[in-house]
Enzyme design. Structure first.
Site, PDB file in Angstrom:
ATOM      1  N   ASP A 183       0.846  -1.195   0.000  1.00 38.63           N
ATOM      2  CA  ASP A 183       0.000   0.000   0.000  1.00 38.63           C
ATOM      3  C   ASP A 183       0.882   1.247   0.000  1.00 38.63           C
ATOM      4  O   ASP A 183       1.985   1.233  -0.532  1.00 38.63           O
ATOM      5  CB  ASP A 183      -0.924  -0.052   1.221  1.00 38.63           C
ATOM      6  CG  ASP A 183      -2.284   0.565   0.953  1.00 38.63           C
ATOM      7  OD1 ASP A 183      -2.358   1.804   0.840  1.00 38.63           O
ATOM      8  OD2 ASP A 183      -3.267  -0.181   0.849  1.00 38.63           O
ATOM      9  N   HIS A 221      -3.501   6.077   3.543  1.00 38.89           N
ATOM     10  CA  HIS A 221      -4.270   4.941   3.031  1.00 38.89           C
ATOM     11  C   HIS A 221      -3.789   3.622   3.646  1.00 38.89           C
ATOM     12  O   HIS A 221      -4.572   2.829   4.178  1.00 38.89           O
ATOM     13  CB  HIS A 221      -4.153   4.898   1.504  1.00 38.89           C
ATOM     14  CG  HIS A 221      -5.068   3.926   0.836  1.00 38.89           C
ATOM     15  ND1 HIS A 221      -4.721   2.609   0.608  1.00 38.89           N
ATOM     16  CD2 HIS A 221      -6.313   4.069   0.323  1.00 38.89           C
ATOM     17  CE1 HIS A 221      -5.719   1.987  -0.014  1.00 38.89           C
ATOM     18  NE2 HIS A 221      -6.695   2.856  -0.192  1.00 38.89           N
ATOM     19  N   SER A 379     -11.254  -0.861  -0.715  1.00 41.07           N
ATOM     20  CA  SER A 379      -9.975  -0.891   0.007  1.00 41.07           C
ATOM     21  C   SER A 379     -10.167  -1.136   1.491  1.00 41.07           C
ATOM     22  O   SER A 379      -9.306  -1.719   2.153  1.00 41.07           O
ATOM     23  CB  SER A 379      -9.239   0.440  -0.156  1.00 41.07           C
ATOM     24  OG  SER A 379      -8.441   0.450  -1.290  1.00 41.07           O
TER      25      SER A 379
END
Length: 447
Positions: A183, A221, A379
């Site tokens: 990620d 994220h 996600s």
């Protein structure tokens, strides 16, 4: 026309055909990306299996140093992949690309393209509140926490009657299981991770751009994803080891090449640590044969891979047209809401394996060591599934990926809990109506 003239013309014609054939053969080595997502100048060079990668690189660099190539030849080597794809990563000028295609030791050349993290922008960061827990994590009794996020609360409920508690089955916490978060990085110092988050010793984005961030997160994220997998307060499996494999840059954008470099990193770390391992891929983009090869290698080596169905702008599209979640063998998650409906822009279709909470999910933030934020998208669904798999692998550490997928779908889901009425009709009958439910795992499961 004399016989000699006719013979000369015929010879020239045949030679031109031959040269055209050679040119076509060379150009056929290049596997192009779509124009709207291409990363111009970046490539992966697949080397013939019988050839040594390092020797091929040395041959090319020596020729460049000696001036053996034409003017305009420029090449930067960004690393190789001997474990998951036999070749190396590089940046080429057009002249260099043309010259590389002439090398008989080169099998094919993959043009790189963009991959994206699949979530909406976060809400502003805020301070996290404390939660309490009961029961020891290594006991045979359930491990219960008071939780502030509906996503965890939903995993142990038969319906949407939330009780603000999350109980893992059989006292499992994911202890002893390694999770590799491919990620944007992880904010290692966040209190959610209790010192369990670290770098496996490689950072693909550092390798490509010659930086030294060592897996740190600059978008939030990856930290949010990691928090949902294994955070103390927000994690499905609060005992896992978390490893940051940074494949997305500071704009939350990565590439096929960074993903393959990430897979290479994972294989080497798993071979060194020898623990049950999972890869979380909250990333999506165009399908890519090179990425498929790399992830197939991970699964063959016993590493379970969790992917996402991907997101669309307003309504779901076919998840089978998105990579890498559509690769056979990967466990592919799509996102559900607090009211047990599919998140409307999370993709659907036959390549979805199950749904998991993915709307307005609360987890760790990079704003401070105790901050949290809300994100949504497929996600956010995938790390719920990854955490559930970590619980299963704690109980059955040698379980193969195909078996993990079977047990997850047959024993750790609830069927027909989701309301598909707002989903486009074309997908209603072809999308599995399975919702992640960790408490369904049987403690007497035979591994």
């Amino acid at each position: 026309m004399s016989a000699k003239q006719a013979l000369l013309i015929t010879s020239i014609f045949l030679l031109s055909l031959c040269l055209e054939g050679v040119a076509a053969q060379r150009s056929s080595k290049i596997i192009r990306a779509k124009r709207n997502v291409v990363l111009k100048g970046f490539y992966f060079v697949s080397v013939v299996e019988s050839e040594d990668i390092s020797s091929v690189i040395k041959e090319l660099t020596d020729k460049e140093r000696n001036g053996s190539f034409p003017p305009g030849f420029k090449m930067e080597i960004h690393g190789n992949a001997s474990e998951v794809a036999h070749g190396f990563f590089a940046r080429f000028s057009e002249v260099a690309l043309n010259e590389i295609t002439k090398n008989d030791k080169v099998e094919s050349i993959f043009e790189d393209h963009i991959m994206k993290g699949g979530s909406a922008l976060p809400s502003p960061g805020e301070e996290a509140t404390n939660v309490t827990t009961s029961a020891a994590a290594n006991s045979s009794t359930p491990f219960t926490r008071i939780v502030t996020t509906w996503g965890l609360d939903r995993l142990d409920q038969d319906s949407i009657r939330y009780d603000h508690h999350y109980t893992t089955p059989c006292g499992l916490t994911g202890k002893g299981v390694d999770v590799y978060v491919l990620d944007s990085g992880i904010f290692y110092e966040h209190k959610e991770f209790q010192g369990r988050a670290s770098s496996p010793g490689c950072d693909p984005i550092d390798q490509i751009f010659n930086t030294s961030k060592n897996g740190a997160d600059f978008t939030g994220h990856g930290t949010h994803v990691a928090g949902t997998v294994g955070g103390k307060k927000f994690g499905v499996a609060p005992g896992v080891n978390l490893f940051s494999v940074r494949v997305l840059d500071t704009q939350n954008s990565g590439s096929a090449n960074s993903l393959v470099l990430g897979a290479e990193c994972v294989v080497k770390s798993v071979e060194r640590r020898k623990r049950p391992s999972i890869v979380n891929l909250s990333i999506y983009g165009d399908k890519n044969l090179l990425v498929k090869r790399a992830l197939d290698t991970l699964m063959r080596k016993g590493i379970t891979v969790i992917g996402i169905a991907g997101n669309s702008k307003t309504k779901p599209k076919n998840s089978c047209k998105v990579g890498p979640g559509s690769i056979q063998g990967i466990i592919t998650a799509s996102a559900s809401t607090k009211s047990d409906e599919p998140l409307m822009y999370s993709n659907a279709g036959t390549c979805v394996d199950l749904y998991a909470p993915g709307a307005e999910i609360l987890s760790a933030s990079t704003n401070c060591k105790n901050c949290r934020s809300t994100r949504q998208g497929s996600s956010m669904a995938a790390p719920h599934v990854t955490g559930a798999v970590a619980l299963l692998l704690e109980k059955c550490p040698t379980m193969k990926p195909w078996r993990v997928k079977y047990i997850l779908r047959s024993q750790m889901t609830k069927e027909n809990k989701l309301n598909f009425s707002r989903m486009p009709r074309i997908y209603q009958s072809m999308t599995p109506n399975l919702l992640l439910h960790t408490s369904s795992l049987q403690c007497d499961l035979e591994c």
